[in-house]
Design a protein around this motif. Structure first.
Motif, short mmCIF file in Angstrom:
data_model
loop_
_atom_site.label_atom_id
_atom_site.label_comp_id
_atom_site.label_asym_id
_atom_site.label_seq_id
_atom_site.Cartn_x
_atom_site.Cartn_y
_atom_site.Cartn_z
N HIS A 96 -92.83 52.30 -20.04
CA HIS A 96 -92.25 50.91 -20.03
C HIS A 96 -90.88 50.92 -19.16
O HIS A 96 -90.73 49.87 -18.52
CB HIS A 96 -92.36 50.66 -21.37
CG HIS A 96 -93.83 50.39 -21.86
ND1 HIS A 96 -94.51 49.48 -21.57
CD2 HIS A 96 -94.31 51.15 -22.80
CE1 HIS A 96 -95.75 49.95 -22.09
NE2 HIS A 96 -95.61 50.69 -23.15
N LEU A 99 -91.28 50.29 -15.39
CA LEU A 99 -92.12 49.20 -14.95
C LEU A 99 -90.96 47.99 -14.82
O LEU A 99 -91.29 46.81 -15.54
CB LEU A 99 -93.29 48.84 -15.70
CG LEU A 99 -94.29 49.80 -15.86
CD1 LEU A 99 -95.28 49.58 -17.05
CD2 LEU A 99 -94.61 50.22 -14.64
N ARG A 100 -89.97 48.24 -13.71
CA ARG A 100 -88.99 47.34 -13.72
C ARG A 100 -88.87 47.03 -12.02
O ARG A 100 -89.22 48.08 -11.40
CB ARG A 100 -87.57 47.62 -14.20
CG ARG A 100 -87.81 47.78 -15.87
CD ARG A 100 -86.69 48.00 -16.47
NE ARG A 100 -86.63 48.25 -17.84
CZ ARG A 100 -85.84 48.48 -18.63
NH1 ARG A 100 -84.76 49.28 -18.16
NH2 ARG A 100 -86.13 48.73 -19.75
N GLY A 101 -88.39 46.33 -11.50
CA GLY A 101 -87.95 46.07 -10.13
C GLY A 101 -89.11 46.10 -9.34
O GLY A 101 -90.09 45.43 -9.63
N TRP A 103 -91.14 48.07 -9.18
CA TRP A 103 -92.43 48.81 -9.92
C TRP A 103 -93.04 47.88 -11.05
O TRP A 103 -93.77 48.36 -11.82
CB TRP A 103 -91.86 50.20 -10.54
CG TRP A 103 -92.39 51.17 -9.35
CD1 TRP A 103 -92.35 51.08 -7.89
CD2 TRP A 103 -92.12 52.83 -9.60
NE1 TRP A 103 -92.52 52.43 -7.46
CE2 TRP A 103 -92.25 53.41 -8.59
CE3 TRP A 103 -91.79 53.35 -10.65
CZ2 TRP A 103 -92.10 54.87 -8.25
CZ3 TRP A 103 -91.56 54.87 -10.42
CH2 TRP A 103 -91.82 55.19 -9.22
N ARG A 104 -92.61 46.77 -11.03
CA ARG A 104 -92.90 45.80 -12.46
C ARG A 104 -94.36 45.47 -12.11
O ARG A 104 -95.00 45.31 -13.19
CB ARG A 104 -92.26 44.36 -12.10
CG ARG A 104 -92.19 43.35 -13.00
CD ARG A 104 -91.28 42.14 -12.83
NE ARG A 104 -91.48 41.56 -11.33
CZ ARG A 104 -90.42 41.59 -10.40
NH1 ARG A 104 -89.24 42.02 -10.90
NH2 ARG A 104 -90.66 41.21 -9.25
N GLY A 105 -95.08 45.33 -11.16
CA GLY A 105 -96.23 45.03 -11.14
C GLY A 105 -97.18 46.34 -11.06
O GLY A 105 -98.41 46.29 -10.96
N TYR A 168 -82.36 50.27 -11.50
CA TYR A 168 -82.74 50.45 -12.99
C TYR A 168 -82.66 51.74 -13.48
O TYR A 168 -83.41 52.42 -14.21
CB TYR A 168 -84.15 49.81 -13.24
CG TYR A 168 -84.19 48.26 -13.05
CD1 TYR A 168 -84.02 47.55 -13.93
CD2 TYR A 168 -84.74 47.84 -11.70
CE1 TYR A 168 -84.06 45.96 -13.60
CE2 TYR A 168 -85.05 46.34 -11.58
CZ TYR A 168 -84.33 45.57 -12.66
OH TYR A 168 -84.50 44.31 -12.40
N GLN A 171 -86.73 55.70 -12.39
CA GLN A 171 -87.94 55.28 -12.91
C GLN A 171 -88.93 56.52 -12.39
O GLN A 171 -88.99 56.87 -11.35
CB GLN A 171 -88.31 53.91 -12.17
CG GLN A 171 -87.52 53.14 -12.41
CD GLN A 171 -87.63 51.60 -11.87
OE1 GLN A 171 -86.74 51.43 -10.65
NE2 GLN A 171 -88.85 51.00 -12.03
#
Length: 187
Positions: A96, A99-101, A103-105, A168, A171
């Motif tokens: 989890h 899954l930001r920036g 790579w959020r989707g 972030y 990741q």
């Protein structure tokens, strides 16, 4: 896409080289996008989403991704297909925190290939591939072979971690691909 060199993780008994992999070897050692290679070799390539759910990754997956024990991640499983023929079963672990920036989707790809998103970004670094011949008792074998008409005694799998250094921090996601017998017909 860059390849990050490092000594590989010995605890989970995955191999640094696909020893005695026979006809699977060219598929296993492919360093580029498996999605792109399959698209070039097939007439009806598509991704069939099987499951996306929040769960505990396997212990060795969690360890390699730096997750603490009992830390959930998003697990995505898809089948890479040529028309109605399953070629490769793909299992991805998406922590989890990753899954930001940009790579959020990634957790909402549906029937779109993950590889296309990863290989399109030059900031993504891939660890060296690890290989394993998995037997009928391995959890990935059972899930990969679920829809096969005849069951081979074993299947070859490979995995690696994709990393992105961003605002972030680092990741990481892990992608494991299990090659099904039909892929050999594409050589």
């Amino acid at each position: 896409m860059k390849i990050r060199s490092q000594s590989l993780y010995q605890r989970s008994r995955w191999l640094a080289k696909p020893m005695h992999s026979g006809a699977y070897r060219p598929w296993l050692i492919e360093r580029g996008s498996l999605t792109a290679r399959l698209q070039a070799k097939t007439k009806g390539f598509h991704v069939q989403a099987l499951t996306v759910h929040n769960d505990l990754p396997c212990r060795d997956e969690a360890h390699l991704l730096g997750l603490v024990s009992h830390q959930h991640a998003l697990l995505r499983e898809v089948m890479l297909m040529d028309q109605q023929q399953p070629l490769v079963f793909a299992h991805s672990v998406l922590p989890h925190k990753s899954l930001r920036g940009v790579w959020r989707g990634l957790g909402r790809l549906g029937n779109r290939p993950l590889g296309a998103a990863l290989f399109a970004d030059p900031r993504v670094i891939r660890t060296p591939l690890q290989y394993k011949k998995i037997s009928k008792h391995h959890a990935l074998y059972m899930r990969a072979a679920k829809n096969l008409a005849s069951l081979p005694p074993s299947l070859w799998a490979r995995r690696s971690i994709f990393e992105l250094n961003s605002a972030y921090k680092r990741q990481s996601i892990m992608v494991t691909e299990v090659f099904l017998p039909a892929v050999l017909g594409l050589n």
